[in-house]
Design a protein around this motif. Structure first.
Motif, short mmCIF file in Angstrom:
data_model
loop_
_atom_site.label_atom_id
_atom_site.label_comp_id
_atom_site.label_asym_id
_atom_site.label_seq_id
_atom_site.Cartn_x
_atom_site.Cartn_y
_atom_site.Cartn_z
N MET A 19 0.85 -1.50 -0.03
CA MET A 19 0.25 0.10 0.11
C MET A 19 1.14 1.06 -0.13
N LEU A 20 1.81 1.47 1.02
CA LEU A 20 3.05 2.38 1.02
C LEU A 20 3.46 2.86 -0.26
N ALA A 21 4.05 1.42 -1.07
CA ALA A 21 4.81 1.66 -2.76
C ALA A 21 4.18 2.03 -3.57
N VAL A 22 2.24 1.54 -3.37
CA VAL A 22 1.82 1.90 -4.62
C VAL A 22 1.35 3.97 -4.46
N ARG A 23 1.43 3.61 -3.41
CA ARG A 23 1.53 5.50 -3.00
C ARG A 23 3.08 6.00 -2.20
N VAL A 24 3.61 5.23 -3.45
CA VAL A 24 5.00 6.20 -2.82
C VAL A 24 5.40 7.14 -3.02
N GLY A 25 5.62 8.21 -1.56
CA GLY A 25 5.79 9.74 -1.54
C GLY A 25 4.54 10.27 -0.91
N GLY A 26 3.35 9.26 -1.20
CA GLY A 26 2.09 10.48 -0.18
C GLY A 26 2.25 9.34 1.02
N THR A 27 0.79 10.37 1.98
CA THR A 27 1.30 9.56 2.76
C THR A 27 -0.55 8.69 2.83
N VAL A 28 -0.63 7.41 3.27
CA VAL A 28 -1.50 6.65 3.93
C VAL A 28 -1.64 6.37 5.20
N LYS A 78 16.70 6.00 7.21
CA LYS A 78 15.53 5.62 7.70
C LYS A 78 14.45 6.07 6.03
N VAL A 79 13.45 5.32 5.73
CA VAL A 79 12.77 5.40 4.09
C VAL A 79 11.22 5.49 4.51
N LEU A 80 10.97 4.84 5.71
CA LEU A 80 9.37 4.21 6.14
C LEU A 80 9.22 5.69 7.39
N ILE A 81 8.51 6.40 7.30
CA ILE A 81 8.11 7.49 8.31
C ILE A 81 6.81 7.80 9.12
N ARG A 82 6.59 8.44 9.98
CA ARG A 82 5.19 9.15 10.30
C ARG A 82 5.02 10.05 10.73
N SER A 83 4.33 10.26 10.76
CA SER A 83 3.62 11.57 10.80
C SER A 83 2.46 11.74 11.74
N ALA A 84 1.36 12.94 11.60
CA ALA A 84 0.65 12.99 12.11
C ALA A 84 -0.89 12.13 11.21
N GLY A 123 -0.17 9.82 9.17
CA GLY A 123 0.39 8.57 8.49
C GLY A 123 1.50 8.56 8.25
N TYR A 124 1.42 6.96 7.34
CA TYR A 124 3.22 6.56 6.84
C TYR A 124 3.17 6.80 5.65
N ARG A 125 4.76 7.48 5.52
CA ARG A 125 4.80 7.86 3.86
C ARG A 125 6.15 7.07 3.65
N LEU A 126 6.02 6.71 2.37
CA LEU A 126 7.74 5.39 2.22
C LEU A 126 8.42 6.68 1.15
N LEU A 127 9.71 6.94 1.50
CA LEU A 127 10.24 8.02 1.08
C LEU A 127 11.21 7.68 0.37
#
Length: 941
Positions: A38-47, A86-92, A94-98
């Motif tokens: 899911m994170l890779a399909v939306r790479v760069g975006g927040t899930v 670190k390429v998988l980050i968390r924000s308020a 959700g999660y993003r794959l950088l």
């Protein structure tokens, strides 16, 4: 991004895997790989976390699903960290794959398709076919193979269908490039995979026919007819049958066509504007438009209407023109374009008569009727036998468009508007496509195309900040990029510095061409607002908050809630606001424009009064939430007049906690605003009332920052009581981040103030927390002295909540000082008090400590029951911190029983939560797992 990251590649078009330095990374269980997918399909975006849960578990999500998400994310972080930083980050959010798009095979395939189509449009079909071949080579089997969940199932279907569409698209290019012999083997293989796909059959027949294999081409038709008849009871399509008959007649038109030539028919309109040269992204939107077109062409409906709406500068016209230019061959009777001038600042919108007159002229009608009804009849008659694409740009309302709809026909109509055109959707069957902002990756791609890849990649950090300051709005990005391009010697850092100051940002995004100025484009939408909605828009510019609800806005603009909701709906219809369910938010640049208007047009005293109304509304609402979570809490007078607007109401503790979570960022922003305005009573009370939220969520850095703001305001007040209360919270928060020395200083300062004031309830809390801090410093004897003083004071006050808290502290001190009997005695009494107060947080902590005491006394069954009860309560309260403590306690219990597998599972779950909360217990959990692993190896050797 480090060089290690650049070597990382995530593959989705087959079995999901990640590779780095030529080796496969261990990605864990199928569900953990589903999260990565899911994170890779939306790479760069927040899930968002909720999206992950819906996509991976669907309706089968268990009660413990949030813990599983944290566990899987932590597992992926550990797996991917082997490839670099670190390429998988968390924000308020959700999660993003950088990762860069080039590091995900799906994104690579999408980019190759876009490139192939650009090459084909320029007339190089053979080169385009080769690019599509590279794209198709990305597939290694069934996409997302072996991945569970509804998201994977839907993506598998979409990507499989997309692959066959690309095979067909490549076959068309190969046939047009006189490479029919080369494509036969590919078409045979594809037709075997999808035997009922008649377009593939037709392409295979044509390739065989042109290669001199007429008998094989005719036999292919017979095979298709038998298959369709025997298995589906259907006859071949008209297209396939017609191709067969033409082959039987040896139709010379089936031979290779000559070089393409331009149609000379003077009445074939070709009015589409130039496409944006540096168009990026919007792959899914273009696919959605095409899906609607194909559906409309096959389900018997003669007309497909796509209403493309979005904010000014979002790229509606660019998308519509891009899509229209892809359909040139599908619209043999031409393309019409008409700007309806819905938001033109200098000219009024076109009337129906004016619009029909221009459209009729474009269709070759030189002698036009003057009667409106005759105009409409003539327009529909001219289009009835045609296949035309019509783009109506910048519509202001459904009424402006409705009389321009063709009658039953094969025409395609695209409409763009800043309005949502709801009437066109509900009454006329339009398909709505609402455009959002570009992703960060797409924004950087746009900057590379306009500024130049070398300059952007030379300053990646400043490029990323530039994209963020432009709010990922295409128009703003283009303006900023053009400014950078016009000064090739200037650095991106200088442009970022110009944009950083909010008050100057719109000036920095201004151009000499008013039509391309960000401020001007937003102003067109604002100019169409009725007076009350325009005032509401200006007042919203006073805020620096995230989402805000109707009731809060009603207090800000001093209007009833029902009127406020209507105004907000109007702003949403024009995309000056976005609705996020129960709340509303605006784009940063739109908010800056609203702020400019507010400062320019609103009286300063009225602006301040509006903010004060909002501050009072939030203060009384947050106090209400506090009293809902802790009914007998000794709250004090607010010292601020109560607002006359409806406050937030809470029926349950859960609803109060949910509101805390949703409003935390707003309350933080308003705390700072209150301090700036000198509203010190509000500035200290807001963070103080948020104690339970920050304590349970573990967002300690944010809490400490707000507490310091509150303390500065408290020091401006005549009473020292607010200082003592905030020093107590500063002690708690400092201790939670491991700064016990600082915590002791805050708490001892607060105790000194409380003793002088003779405030027993404040003194009680300070004593309790000092005892707890000394426990963490392993000063158990000193901690027990303070804890016993606090307990005696709580008994004197006679409030169950305080009694529970002090006994909880003593219970912990006794557990850690190896006095389990005394711990159990205090813990059981504390549980009775906590349940009498009906407050969840102390009960959760006491359950964990009582479980520890049972464990240390050797009563495994009682300890297990207490831990499990604590976990159930934490799930209700959304209390991640105490959930992790209970899990770590269970891990120790299982370790003592030599159940190493269960122990490790619980410890890993606890560690994932502590990591997500940035908790001080993270190292404790890691050390536990390391010792457990060593112990396991020792026992098995």
């Amino acid at each position: 991004m480090s060089s290690g990251d650049r070597r990382l590649r995530v593959e989705l078009l087959g079995e999901v895997r990640a590779r780095a330095d030529g080796r496969d990374l261990v990605l864990g269980s199928p569900r953990q790989r589903a999260v990565l997918a899911m994170l890779a399909v939306r790479v760069g975006g927040t899930v968002a976390r909720a999206e992950l849960i819906d996509g991976v578990w669907g309706d089968a999500a268990p009660a413990s699903v949030e813990g599983s998400v944290y566990t899987y994310v932590h597992g992926l972080r550990r797996a991917l960290s082997a490839a670099g930083e670190k390429v998988l980050i968390r924000s308020a959010a959700g999660y993003r794959l950088l990762l860069a798009p080039s590091q995900v095979d799906l994104s690579v395939a999408e980019a190759q398709v876009e490139k192939a189509r650009e090459v084909a449009t320029s007339g190089h079909q053979s080169a385009a076919a080769d690019i599509l071949a590279e794209c198709l080579a990305q597939w290694r089997g069934s996409p997302l193979h072996g991945i569970p969940g509804p998201f994977a199932a839907a993506e598998r279907t979409r990507l499989t269908e997309w692959r066959f569409e690309l095979i067909e698209e490549r076959a068309d290019l190969m046939l047009a490039a006189d490479r029919h012999r080369e494509v036969i083997a590919e078409l045979v293989e594809a037709a075997e995979e999808e035997p009922f796909r008649e377009r593939l059959r037709a392409q295979l027949m044509l390739a065989l026919y042109r290669s001199g294999q007429r008998a094989d081409a005719l036999a292919e038709f017979d095979n298709a007819r038998l298959l369709l008849t025997d298995q589906l009871g259907l006859d071949p399509s008209a297209e396939l049958t017609d191709l067969h008959l033409r082959m039987l007649r040896s139709d010379p038109a089936l031979d290779l066509a000559p070089e393409p030539h331009v149609r000379a028919h003077s009445l074939t309109p070709a009015q589409m504007p130039h496409a944006v040269p540096d168009f990026v992204g919007r792959v899914r939107e273009l696919q959605q438009l095409d899906e609607w077109r194909r559906t409309g062409a096959t389900d018997g409906r003669p007309l497909v209407i796509s209403a493309i709406d979005g904010a000014g500068g979002i790229g509606k016209t660019s998308l519509a023109v891009r899509y229209a230019r892809q359909l040139t061959d599908s619209c043999p009777d031409g393309q019409l374009y008409l700007d309806l001038r819905g938001f033109d600042p200098k000219r009024p919108p076109l009337t129906t008569t004016e619009a029909l007159s221009q459209l009729l002229w474009s269709l070759g009608c030189t002698r036009q009727p003057t009667n409106l009804e005759m105009q409409k009849s003539t327009y529909r008659a001219l289009l009835s036998s045609k296949q035309v694409l019509i783009l109506l740009d910048n519509a202001v309302s459904p009424e402006q468009v409705r009389d321009l709809l063709p009658g039953p026909s094969k025409n395609l109509l695209l409409v763009t508007s800043r309005n949502r055109l709801t009437g066109l959707v509900t009454q006329d069957g339009a398909r709505r496509l609402t455009l959002g902002l570009l992703t960060e990756t797409e924004s950087l791609d746009l900057l590379r195309r306009v500024i130049g890849q070398q300059r952007v990649d030379a300053e990646p950090e400043h490029a990323a900040v530039l994209a963020r300051l432009c709010g990922y709005l295409p128009l703003a990005l283009r303006v900023a990029a053009e400014k950078a391009s016009s000064g090739p010697r200037s650095s991106l850092r200088e442009l970022v510095e110009n944009l950083t100051e909010e008050k100057d940002r719109l000036d920095a995004l201004h151009t000499d061409d008013e039509m391309s100025s960000v401020r001007t484009v937003i102003s067109w939408s604002y100019a169409s607002l009725p007076g009350p909605a325009a005032r509401a828009f200006r007042y919203l510019g006073l805020l620096n908050t995230a989402d805000i609800g109707v009731a809060a806005v009603a207090a800000l603009i001093d209007r009833p809630a029902h009127e406020t909701e209507e105004m907000l709906s109007t702003l949403c219809d024009l995309h000056l606001l976005d609705s996020t369910g129960s709340s509303f938010k605006s784009h940063d640049l739109v908010r800056l424009y609203a702020s400019e208007l507010a400062v320019r047009t609103e009286n300063p005293e009225e602006r301040s009064e509006a903010i004060r109304r909002l501050l009072a509304w939030y203060l009384y609402s947050v106090r209400s939430a506090l009293l809902c979570t802790i009914p007998d809490y000794p709250i004090f007078p607010a010292s601020v007049p109560e607002p006359r607007h409806t406050l937030q109401q809470f029926d349950t503790r859960e609803s109060a906690y949910a509101w805390y979570e949703a409003e935390a960022s707003n309350i933080a922003a308003l705390t700072r605003r209150a301090a700036e305005l000198g509203e010190h009573e509000v500035a200290w009370q807001l963070p103080w009332c948020m104690h339970d939220h920050y304590y349970s969520t573990g967002q300690l850095t944010e809490w400490l920052e707000l507490l310091r703001v509150g303390l500065s305001s408290a020091e401006q007040l005549p009473s020292p009581e607010p200082q003592a209360r905030l020093l107590n919270d500063l002690g708690i928060a400092s201790s939670r981040i491991g700064r016990n020395d600082l915590a002791v200083r805050h708490l001892q300062r607060g105790i000194g103030i409380a003793r002088k004031m003779n405030q027993p309830d404040i003194l009680l809390r300070l004593l309790t927390n000092l005892a707890s801090t000394l426990r963490e410093m392993k000063s158990y004897d000193e901690g027990i002295v303070y804890g016993q003083e606090a307990w005696r004071l709580a008994v004197e006050l006679g409030r169950p909540y305080e009694i529970a808290g002090t006994l909880d502290t003593l219970c912990e001190l006794y557990v850690e000082s190896n006095q389990p009997k005394q711990a159990l005695e205090c813990g059981k009494a504390g549980l009775d008090a906590a349940r009498a107060s009906q407050i969840g947080l102390p009960e959760a902590n006491l359950l964990v400590n009582v479980a520890h005491a049972h464990r240390d006394l050797g009563d495994t069954a009682a300890a297990t029951r207490r831990y499990e009860t604590a976990l159930e309560l934490c799930a209700k309260l959304r209390d991640r911190y105490h959930e992790a403590l209970a899990l770590l306690g269970l891990a120790e219990l299982h370790r003592r029983m030599s159940r190493y597998s269960d122990s490790r599972e619980h410890a890993q779950r606890a560690l994932s939560i502590f990591v997500s909360l940035d908790g001080e217990e993270t190292d404790t959990a890691r050390e536990f797992i390391a010792k457990l692993d060593a112990e396991t190896r020792s026992d098995t050797s």
